[in-house]
Design a protein around this motif. Structure first.
Motif, PDB file in Angstrom:
ATOM      1  N   MET A 137      77.663  76.564  49.489  1.00 20.76           N
ATOM      2  CA  MET A 137      76.859  77.286  50.234  1.00 20.76           C
ATOM      3  C   MET A 137      76.139  78.480  50.034  1.00 20.76           C
ATOM      4  O   MET A 137      77.386  78.894  50.685  1.00 20.76           O
ATOM      5  CB  MET A 137      76.006  76.198  51.434  1.00 20.76           C
ATOM      6  CG  MET A 137      74.372  76.553  51.663  1.00 20.76           C
ATOM      7  SD  MET A 137      74.273  75.554  53.684  1.00 20.76           S
ATOM      8  CE  MET A 137      75.068  76.944  54.677  1.00 20.76           C
ATOM      9  N   GLY A 142      71.051  71.956  63.333  1.00 20.41           N
ATOM     10  CA  GLY A 142      71.555  72.116  61.458  1.00 20.41           C
ATOM     11  C   GLY A 142      71.156  70.293  60.601  1.00 20.41           C
ATOM     12  O   GLY A 142      71.207  69.541  59.888  1.00 20.41           O
ATOM     13  N   ALA A 173      69.892  68.471  57.316  1.00 21.71           N
ATOM     14  CA  ALA A 173      71.470  68.099  56.368  1.00 21.71           C
ATOM     15  C   ALA A 173      71.136  67.161  55.431  1.00 21.71           C
ATOM     16  O   ALA A 173      71.309  66.316  54.331  1.00 21.71           O
ATOM     17  CB  ALA A 173      72.341  68.709  57.080  1.00 21.71           C
ATOM     18  N   GLU A 203      70.705  65.570  52.203  1.00 18.28           N
ATOM     19  CA  GLU A 203      71.012  64.531  51.411  1.00 18.28           C
ATOM     20  C   GLU A 203      70.382  63.948  50.603  1.00 18.28           C
ATOM     21  O   GLU A 203      70.507  62.749  49.733  1.00 18.28           O
ATOM     22  CB  GLU A 203      71.955  64.135  52.236  1.00 18.28           C
ATOM     23  CG  GLU A 203      73.146  65.198  52.841  1.00 18.28           C
ATOM     24  CD  GLU A 203      73.983  64.621  54.366  1.00 18.28           C
ATOM     25  OE1 GLU A 203      73.459  63.749  54.763  1.00 18.28           O
ATOM     26  OE2 GLU A 203      75.062  65.117  53.689  1.00 18.28           O
ATOM     27  N   ARG A 241      77.149  73.789  60.479  1.00 14.06           N
ATOM     28  CA  ARG A 241      77.449  71.843  60.823  1.00 14.06           C
ATOM     29  C   ARG A 241      76.025  72.315  59.125  1.00 14.06           C
ATOM     30  O   ARG A 241      77.046  70.705  58.189  1.00 14.06           O
ATOM     31  CB  ARG A 241      76.157  71.725  61.530  1.00 14.06           C
ATOM     32  CG  ARG A 241      76.256  70.414  61.668  1.00 14.06           C
ATOM     33  CD  ARG A 241      75.524  69.516  62.825  1.00 14.06           C
ATOM     34  NE  ARG A 241      75.005  67.971  62.346  1.00 14.06           N
ATOM     35  CZ  ARG A 241      74.548  67.579  62.779  1.00 14.06           C
ATOM     36  NH1 ARG A 241      73.587  67.740  64.189  1.00 14.06           N
ATOM     37  NH2 ARG A 241      74.392  66.146  62.368  1.00 14.06           N
ATOM     38  N   LEU A 242      76.050  72.672  58.959  1.00 17.89           N
ATOM     39  CA  LEU A 242      74.988  72.527  57.743  1.00 17.89           C
ATOM     40  C   LEU A 242      76.107  72.292  56.361  1.00 17.89           C
ATOM     41  O   LEU A 242      76.372  71.657  55.399  1.00 17.89           O
ATOM     42  CB  LEU A 242      73.935  73.639  57.071  1.00 17.89           C
ATOM     43  CG  LEU A 242      73.399  73.433  55.499  1.00 17.89           C
ATOM     44  CD1 LEU A 242      72.031  71.836  56.383  1.00 17.89           C
ATOM     45  CD2 LEU A 242      72.310  74.627  56.032  1.00 17.89           C
ATOM     46  N   GLU A 243      77.148  73.594  56.080  1.00 13.60           N
ATOM     47  CA  GLU A 243      78.630  73.521  55.346  1.00 13.60           C
ATOM     48  C   GLU A 243      78.867  72.514  54.972  1.00 13.60           C
ATOM     49  O   GLU A 243      79.351  72.884  54.549  1.00 13.60           O
ATOM     50  CB  GLU A 243      79.110  74.568  55.518  1.00 13.60           C
ATOM     51  CG  GLU A 243      77.755  76.694  55.285  1.00 13.60           C
ATOM     52  CD  GLU A 243      78.903  77.874  55.712  1.00 13.60           C
ATOM     53  OE1 GLU A 243      79.671  77.598  56.401  1.00 13.60           O
ATOM     54  OE2 GLU A 243      78.768  78.576  54.980  1.00 13.60           O
ATOM     55  N   GLU A 246      78.893  69.295  56.789  1.00 15.16           N
ATOM     56  CA  GLU A 246      78.084  67.988  56.088  1.00 15.16           C
ATOM     57  C   GLU A 246      77.808  68.287  54.301  1.00 15.16           C
ATOM     58  O   GLU A 246      77.762  67.175  53.385  1.00 15.16           O
ATOM     59  CB  GLU A 246      76.612  67.564  56.960  1.00 15.16           C
ATOM     60  CG  GLU A 246      76.990  67.246  58.491  1.00 15.16           C
ATOM     61  CD  GLU A 246      76.041  66.671  58.965  1.00 15.16           C
ATOM     62  OE1 GLU A 246      75.299  66.743  57.943  1.00 15.16           O
ATOM     63  OE2 GLU A 246      76.422  66.808  60.006  1.00 15.16           O
ATOM     64  N   LEU A 247      77.330  69.636  54.427  1.00 17.86           N
ATOM     65  CA  LEU A 247      77.317  69.384  52.470  1.00 17.86           C
ATOM     66  C   LEU A 247      77.999  69.812  51.866  1.00 17.86           C
ATOM     67  O   LEU A 247      77.840  70.120  50.955  1.00 17.86           O
ATOM     68  CB  LEU A 247      76.621  70.612  52.609  1.00 17.86           C
ATOM     69  CG  LEU A 247      74.587  70.114  53.176  1.00 17.86           C
ATOM     70  CD1 LEU A 247      73.914  71.251  53.315  1.00 17.86           C
ATOM     71  CD2 LEU A 247      74.193  68.830  53.000  1.00 17.86           C
TER      72      LEU A 247
END
Length: 213
Positions: free
Chosen positions: A1, A136, A140, A144, A168-170, A172-173
């Protein structure tokens, strides 16, 4: 990301007024639209285009137009609606879909309660609008959701982001195999104990539309 924090004095100026607790809802809405248009300019640098031949008053030449299928703009309800007009000013021919996401205030987990999107997003560039990247979880979950539908390039546009939300975004993705770009007006200091961004600007939805009693 990838993360892009927009750097422009007009963005800083408008964001300062948005942060001010004295700013009323009509002014907040107008400035949000203006700010999002500035952010959209940054967010659409990689929008897909295709060549097209045209005739000017002087000669023929080759230009570009938005590729097909058109970009899809996806505001996350309800606060993301306040960003839609600003995005459409720059991308008036984009299609619009909607995602209703709600955050459990005790667990801070997000779930989908409504959606109006094509079943097949294969080959689509999606622009997700959500004012605040706080914990996040909501963003996220939205990204998704779009990836499961087949979107192959996603840009998220936010007014503010917190370091915890980006982290958190990084995380979970990490397994998502499509490009994801986050464009935000500012990276703030932290989250407080209630999951609000500090210094932040409060609850974006309430400041856009007021509190329904």
């Amino acid at each position: 990301m990838q993360v892009h924090v927009a750097d422009h004095p007009l963005i800083d100026h408008k964001l300062t007024v948005l942060r001010d607790e004295r700013t009323d809802s009509p002014t907040f809405r107008r400035l949000t639209e203006e700010l999002v248009t500035l952010l959209a300019y940054e967010a659409t640098r990689d929008v897909r285009v295709e060549p097209v031949d045209i005739t000017t008053p002087v000669t023929t030449t080759t230009g570009v137009r938005l590729s097909t299928p058109r970009p899809l703009v996806v505001p996350i309800l309800r606060a993301g609606l306040g960003m839609l007009e600003g995005m459409q000013r720059l991308l008036p021919t984009a299609e619009v879909g909607f995602l209703g996401m709600i955050r459990d205030e005790s667990t801070l987990e997000a779930s989908t309660y409504a959606e109006r999107l094509p079943e097949d997003l294969a080959g689509r560039q999606c622009y997700v609008l959500d004012p605040m990247l706080a914990t996040g979880g909501t963003l996220a979950a939205a990204i998704e959701f779009l990836v499961r539908r087949g979107a192959d390039h996603i840009t998220a546009v936010t007014l503010l982001a917190a370091p915890e939300g980006i982290e958190r975004l990084e995380a979970e993705l990490a397994a998502v195999d499509v490009p994801v770009l986050l464009v935000t007006a500012a990276l703030d200091e932290r989250l407080n104990d209630l999951g609000y961004i500090v210094p932040g600007l409060g609850d974006a939805g309430d400041r856009l539309y007021g509190v329904a009693h």
